[in-house]
Scaffold this motif. Structure first.
Motif, PDB file in Angstrom:
ATOM      1  N   ALA A  45     -36.264 -64.224  75.991  1.00 23.35           N
ATOM      2  CA  ALA A  45     -36.867 -65.309  76.125  1.00 23.35           C
ATOM      3  C   ALA A  45     -36.782 -65.282  77.659  1.00 23.35           C
ATOM      4  O   ALA A  45     -37.514 -66.087  78.168  1.00 23.35           O
ATOM      5  CB  ALA A  45     -36.191 -65.867  75.496  1.00 23.35           C
ATOM      6  N   LEU A  46     -35.296 -64.670  78.064  1.00 22.48           N
ATOM      7  CA  LEU A  46     -34.542 -65.835  79.393  1.00 22.48           C
ATOM      8  C   LEU A  46     -36.083 -64.961  80.312  1.00 22.48           C
ATOM      9  O   LEU A  46     -36.670 -65.210  81.425  1.00 22.48           O
ATOM     10  CB  LEU A  46     -33.476 -64.524  79.398  1.00 22.48           C
ATOM     11  CG  LEU A  46     -32.554 -65.400  78.961  1.00 22.48           C
ATOM     12  CD1 LEU A  46     -31.145 -64.280  79.162  1.00 22.48           C
ATOM     13  CD2 LEU A  46     -32.135 -66.764  80.199  1.00 22.48           C
ATOM     14  N   GLN A  71     -40.092 -65.878  84.283  1.00 20.94           N
ATOM     15  CA  GLN A  71     -41.606 -66.175  85.017  1.00 20.94           C
ATOM     16  C   GLN A  71     -41.953 -66.903  85.190  1.00 20.94           C
ATOM     17  O   GLN A  71     -42.687 -66.881  86.667  1.00 20.94           O
ATOM     18  CB  GLN A  71     -42.092 -64.896  84.591  1.00 20.94           C
ATOM     19  CG  GLN A  71     -40.924 -62.836  84.697  1.00 20.94           C
ATOM     20  CD  GLN A  71     -41.497 -62.261  83.949  1.00 20.94           C
ATOM     21  OE1 GLN A  71     -43.254 -61.871  84.644  1.00 20.94           O
ATOM     22  NE2 GLN A  71     -41.459 -61.377  83.089  1.00 20.94           N
ATOM     23  N   LEU A  72     -42.092 -67.697  84.273  1.00 26.81           N
ATOM     24  CA  LEU A  72     -42.449 -69.301  84.487  1.00 26.81           C
ATOM     25  C   LEU A  72     -41.452 -70.661  85.535  1.00 26.81           C
ATOM     26  O   LEU A  72     -42.767 -71.540  85.177  1.00 26.81           O
ATOM     27  CB  LEU A  72     -43.078 -69.897  82.719  1.00 26.81           C
ATOM     28  CG  LEU A  72     -43.990 -68.888  82.162  1.00 26.81           C
ATOM     29  CD1 LEU A  72     -44.371 -69.471  81.019  1.00 26.81           C
ATOM     30  CD2 LEU A  72     -45.740 -69.081  82.680  1.00 26.81           C
ATOM     31  N   GLY A  73     -40.495 -69.574  85.989  1.00 22.25           N
ATOM     32  CA  GLY A  73     -40.110 -70.866  86.793  1.00 22.25           C
ATOM     33  C   GLY A  73     -40.187 -72.585  86.317  1.00 22.25           C
ATOM     34  O   GLY A  73     -39.667 -72.507  85.160  1.00 22.25           O
ATOM     35  N   GLU A  74     -40.464 -73.007  86.753  1.00 19.38           N
ATOM     36  CA  GLU A  74     -40.951 -75.829  86.732  1.00 19.38           C
ATOM     37  C   GLU A  74     -41.810 -75.216  85.905  1.00 19.38           C
ATOM     38  O   GLU A  74     -41.897 -76.557  85.558  1.00 19.38           O
ATOM     39  CB  GLU A  74     -40.612 -75.583  88.441  1.00 19.38           C
ATOM     40  CG  GLU A  74     -42.322 -75.481  88.747  1.00 19.38           C
ATOM     41  CD  GLU A  74     -42.549 -74.497  89.346  1.00 19.38           C
ATOM     42  OE1 GLU A  74     -44.070 -74.472  89.880  1.00 19.38           O
ATOM     43  OE2 GLU A  74     -41.844 -73.264  90.075  1.00 19.38           O
ATOM     44  N   LYS A 110     -28.341 -70.550  79.483  1.00 22.21           N
ATOM     45  CA  LYS A 110     -28.375 -69.219  80.128  1.00 22.21           C
ATOM     46  C   LYS A 110     -29.095 -69.029  80.984  1.00 22.21           C
ATOM     47  O   LYS A 110     -29.204 -68.139  82.252  1.00 22.21           O
ATOM     48  CB  LYS A 110     -28.586 -68.238  79.325  1.00 22.21           C
ATOM     49  CG  LYS A 110     -27.221 -68.183  77.819  1.00 22.21           C
ATOM     50  CD  LYS A 110     -27.659 -66.944  77.649  1.00 22.21           C
ATOM     51  CE  LYS A 110     -25.805 -66.941  76.391  1.00 22.21           C
ATOM     52  NZ  LYS A 110     -25.854 -65.741  75.721  1.00 22.21           N
ATOM     53  N   MET A 111     -30.030 -69.785  81.547  1.00 22.44           N
ATOM     54  CA  MET A 111     -31.423 -69.765  82.569  1.00 22.44           C
ATOM     55  C   MET A 111     -31.001 -70.048  83.943  1.00 22.44           C
ATOM     56  O   MET A 111     -31.679 -69.944  84.924  1.00 22.44           O
ATOM     57  CB  MET A 111     -32.301 -70.699  81.819  1.00 22.44           C
ATOM     58  CG  MET A 111     -33.415 -69.460  80.863  1.00 22.44           C
ATOM     59  SD  MET A 111     -34.663 -70.910  80.366  1.00 22.44           S
ATOM     60  CE  MET A 111     -35.208 -70.809  81.711  1.00 22.44           C
ATOM     61  N   VAL A 112     -30.111 -71.121  83.548  1.00 21.15           N
ATOM     62  CA  VAL A 112     -29.228 -71.320  84.989  1.00 21.15           C
ATOM     63  C   VAL A 112     -28.355 -70.665  85.531  1.00 21.15           C
ATOM     64  O   VAL A 112     -28.419 -70.342  86.743  1.00 21.15           O
ATOM     65  CB  VAL A 112     -28.988 -72.973  84.122  1.00 21.15           C
ATOM     66  CG1 VAL A 112     -28.209 -73.261  85.853  1.00 21.15           C
ATOM     67  CG2 VAL A 112     -29.375 -73.779  83.654  1.00 21.15           C
ATOM     68  N   ASN A 113     -28.032 -70.284  84.197  1.00 18.57           N
ATOM     69  CA  ASN A 113     -26.630 -69.531  84.786  1.00 18.57           C
ATOM     70  C   ASN A 113     -27.499 -68.610  85.631  1.00 18.57           C
ATOM     71  O   ASN A 113     -26.775 -67.688  86.746  1.00 18.57           O
ATOM     72  CB  ASN A 113     -25.922 -68.780  83.677  1.00 18.57           C
ATOM     73  CG  ASN A 113     -24.796 -69.741  83.580  1.00 18.57           C
ATOM     74  OD1 ASN A 113     -24.449 -70.909  84.158  1.00 18.57           O
ATOM     75  ND2 ASN A 113     -24.443 -69.887  82.152  1.00 18.57           N
ATOM     76  N   ARG A 114     -28.766 -68.222  85.184  1.00 15.95           N
ATOM     77  CA  ARG A 114     -29.638 -66.327  85.469  1.00 15.95           C
ATOM     78  C   ARG A 114     -29.928 -67.164  86.892  1.00 15.95           C
ATOM     79  O   ARG A 114     -30.034 -66.204  87.785  1.00 15.95           O
ATOM     80  CB  ARG A 114     -30.810 -66.180  84.702  1.00 15.95           C
ATOM     81  CG  ARG A 114     -31.165 -64.607  84.939  1.00 15.95           C
ATOM     82  CD  ARG A 114     -30.612 -63.482  84.363  1.00 15.95           C
ATOM     83  NE  ARG A 114     -29.617 -63.409  84.054  1.00 15.95           N
ATOM     84  CZ  ARG A 114     -30.807 -62.963  82.557  1.00 15.95           C
ATOM     85  NH1 ARG A 114     -31.083 -62.140  83.082  1.00 15.95           N
ATOM     86  NH2 ARG A 114     -29.624 -62.136  81.311  1.00 15.95           N
ATOM     87  N   ALA A 115     -30.801 -68.374  87.019  1.00 14.28           N
ATOM     88  CA  ALA A 115     -30.677 -69.050  88.153  1.00 14.28           C
ATOM     89  C   ALA A 115     -30.180 -68.610  89.055  1.00 14.28           C
ATOM     90  O   ALA A 115     -30.009 -68.208  90.745  1.00 14.28           O
ATOM     91  CB  ALA A 115     -30.953 -70.452  87.964  1.00 14.28           C
TER      92      ALA A 115
END
Length: 318
Positions: free
Chosen positions: A284-285, A290-293, A306-311
């Protein structure tokens, strides 16, 4: 083999122009004497082959037989030569024989179709491998295939979750190629105890002398469809995302059949809610980043974090 040569001679003679003994001998890689003997034997078997004399002479089938041999129509020829051997089956060693068979059919096509079929070889190519997907090593595939055709049990050593399991006796019922990945479907203790094995994870195979009978009721295709549905459901990692209206088409294109449910109509602020299934959190991450905003994760909360941390990790590199 002589039977194979006789068939090829018939296919070559299936044209409106005479074929000389020299041409036949060169194509069959035999002597002219052998060709004359083959023609005599075909005539003796009741197949009417005529000798046309003169500078443009040679051997020719009678018209009625030529029409009967010209059994393929335009659409059938197109589909036969476009839908050539699927890539994974080359792993089974079938590629060379299949291409040879197609070339033999090509020789026997009517002249008006022969050029079209030959062009399909040169102008249409099917590549079944996904981009960036590495081809798996399957050194034990030939042994498994051989045992399957001979209905012999195999002693199988298999690795699962990075752990090598104890050897077990398996009856190979069938092989399945999904994209570029090979799977074996086989039974262990009983006909009801059927499992799916990823061939690249097979560590060792020993073909035994013990034979088995594949149950008549077993349908490989139906079993595979059912197994896939159960496997995908058990592996599903469900995510709820919100998508702005202007990005809906792109998100649907990118996520495809991972989208299991769509709430409609659009919410008041012009966004749409998707329920999406992935294989795992990491899966999922990868797709959502890849789809960003274009997407915002609503649930589960930990995935959004986790998406925030990965970014942030990505930004730190720049």
């Amino acid at each position: 083999m002589r039977a194979d040569r006789l068939l090829r001679i018939l296919l070559m003679l299936n044209s409106h122009q005479p074929v000389t003994a020299n041409q036949l001998a060169e194509r069959m890689e035999v002597s002219k004497r052998t060709i004359y003997r083959d023609i005599d034997d075909l005539n003796g078997a009741g197949i009417p082959i005529y000798a046309v004399r003169g500078q443009q002479g040679g051997f020719l089938l009678n018209r009625e037989l030529r029409e009967r041999l010209s059994f393929l129509n335009h659409a059938e020829i197109r589909d036969l030569f476009i839908n050539r051997l699927p890539g994974p089956l080359i792993d089974l060693g079938a590629g060379k024989n299949f291409e040879t068979a197609l070339r033999k059919i090509l020789e026997g096509l009517p002249v008006k179709h022969r050029h079209e079929a030959d062009q399909l070889y040169k102008r249409v190519h099917l590549d079944p491998v996904h981009w960036f997907q590495e081809k798996e090593s399957v050194p034990w595939l030939p042994a498994i295939e051989s045992a399957m055709w001979e209905n012999r049990c195999i002693q199988l050593t298999y690795s699962f979750n990075r752990r090598v399991l104890q050897p077990q006796i398996v009856r190979p019922y069938g092989l399945v190629a999904k994209s570029n990945i090979w799977y074996m479907v086989g039974a262990t203790a009983s006909e009801m105890d059927i499992h799916v094995y990823r061939v690249s994870q097979v560590q060792y195979v020993k073909v035994t002398s013990e034979r088995f009978v594949c149950p008549k009721a077993f349908d490989l295709a139906q079993y595979w469809i059912k197994w896939c549905l159960e496997h995908e459901h058990s592996q599903a990692y469900s995510v709820i995302v919100k998508v702005p209206k202007r990005h809906v088409a792109r998100v649907q294109e990118k996520l495809g059949n991972r989208i299991q449910h769509i709430d409609s109509p659009f919410t008041r602020n012009g966004k749409m809610v998707f329920n999406v299934h992935f294989l795992s959190e990491e899966d999922a991450l990868g797709h959502l980043l890849q789809l960003g905003e274009r997407v915002k994760v609503i649930e589960p909360d930990e995935l959004g974090e986790k998406m925030v941390n990965r970014a942030k990790q990505i930004l730190s590199l720049y």
